[in-house]
Design a protein around this motif. Structure first.
Motif: not given
Ligand SMILES: *Cc1c(COP(=O)(O)O)cnc(C)c1O
Length: 342
Positions: A208, A210, A212, A252, A259
């Protein structure tokens, strides 16, 4: 000229396009969030699809599962409301008295649950040092061990276990191998291809990315009776990942490879800088050539070691916290909140 039209898409492209999701009615390229808690039957009062209630799953979560199954090269994937609930579905579906082999150092929550079940007389546990295949072999009991748990790299020591060798050892003992490679997601480590039977990831972390969502992804090389039991357990526990979280997770995962590559580059720079630093006792990072498991890590991650590392500073705990404070990058709590007794 080679025909490039039917070339398979790269994993990065498939992630970026959410596995080419397309709503046939509207042309929308973002999967909708389906929040219904219950589903109506058809005109003949038959169940329309595989779900009739919220605990069965939902189409948004199924799309996220299809993306991860594809990335893992898995026959199937199930998403849970947290990494821990995915792990608990595996642990809970072991039979009473089953023998399980786990690393001495591993994610604290999973270890605590194994030890709680051992105390209750539900499971028998044996331990091995993470990365030590001979110790793993010694801990296995042929015909008795049902599950071998590998965490690679293990949190927080970042020792690397050779998954292909661990699979051989587990299978020779008649056990299944589960890997927790949360620190090196399936764009780097494809555990099922290396021989693992189950591949687990806390999707809360890189997948994901992030902060959240909490989510757990469990993928399987070959579905079977145990997989069905796990699915039933998820349904009865109500731990399926909910549709809004699945939507965020799909969002994400579109940038996972970007990332993760950047995290690896940053980590290599940081680890190289602090290795041998006068104020540092040790840097634990498999990407360093001096790391004892470096060659295995290189093979298993294709040189994409990820961003997880431990830096052991000289001095005591207070000195380490002082370093974290002075770096300024790790968000500190306001002084008033920190002194409050929670
Ligand atoms: C975070 C983590 C887990 C647990 O996952 P949650 O999503 O926090 O429940 C399990 N294993 C490892 C290695 C982790 O880092």
């Amino acid at each position: 000229m080679p025909d490039r039209r039917n070339r398979p898409l790269s994993p990065s492209t498939k992630l970026a396009q959410a596995l080419r999701y397309l709503d046939q009615d509207t042309g929308a390229i973002v999967p909708p969030i389906q929040p219904s808690a219950t589903y109506a039957r058809d005109e003949d009062y038959a169940i329309r699809r595989s779900y009739m209630y919220r605990r069965d799953g939902n189409p948004t979560t199924e799309q996220a599962e299809a993306i991860i199954a594809d990335l893992e090269g898995a026959e199937d994937c199930m998403l849970f409301s947290s990494g821990m609930s995915a792990c608990m579905s595996v642990i809970d579906t072991l039979d009473t008295g089953d023998h399980v082999v786990v690393p001495e150092v591993m994610y604290h929550g999973v270890l605590q649950q194994f030890q709680r079940y051992e105390k209750l007389g539900r499971l028998k546990l044996s331990y091995y040092r993470a990365g030590d295949i001979d110790a793993l072999r010694d801990a296995c009991r042929k015909g008795e061990t049902q599950l071998v748990w590998v965490e690679s790299p293990n949190n927080p020591d970042w020792d690397v276990t050779d998954i292909a060798q661990a699979a051989e050892v587990a299978h020779a003992a008649g056990a299944k191998l589960l890997t927790d490679c949360t620190g090196t997601p399936p764009c780097a480590t494809r555990a099922l291809e290396l021989g693992a039977d189950f591949s687990f990831h806390s999707a809360t972390k890189y997948l994901n990315g992030h902060s959240d969502v909490t989510a757990g992804a469990l993928s399987v090389r070959e579905m079977g009776a145990w997989w069905e039991e796990i699915e039933g357990h998820r349904k009865l526990q109500g731990t399926v990942l909910q549709s809004f979280d699945a939507f965020l997770l799909i969002r994400g995962m579109r940038t996972l490879t970007l990332r993760y590559e950047r995290a690896t580059l940053n980590a290599l720079r940081i680890a190289t800088h602090f290795e041998g630093h006068p104020q540092v006792r040790k840097v634990l990072y498999p990407g360093l050539e001096s790391h004892p498991d470096h060659e295995i890590a290189k093979r298993q991650t294709h040189g994409m070691y990820g961003g997880m590392m431990s830096i052991i500073v000289k001095g005591d705990e207070a000195a380490a916290i002082d370093v974290a404070r002075s770096v300024g990058c790790f968000i500190p709590p306001p002084r008033s909140a920190a002194s409050r007794a929670w």
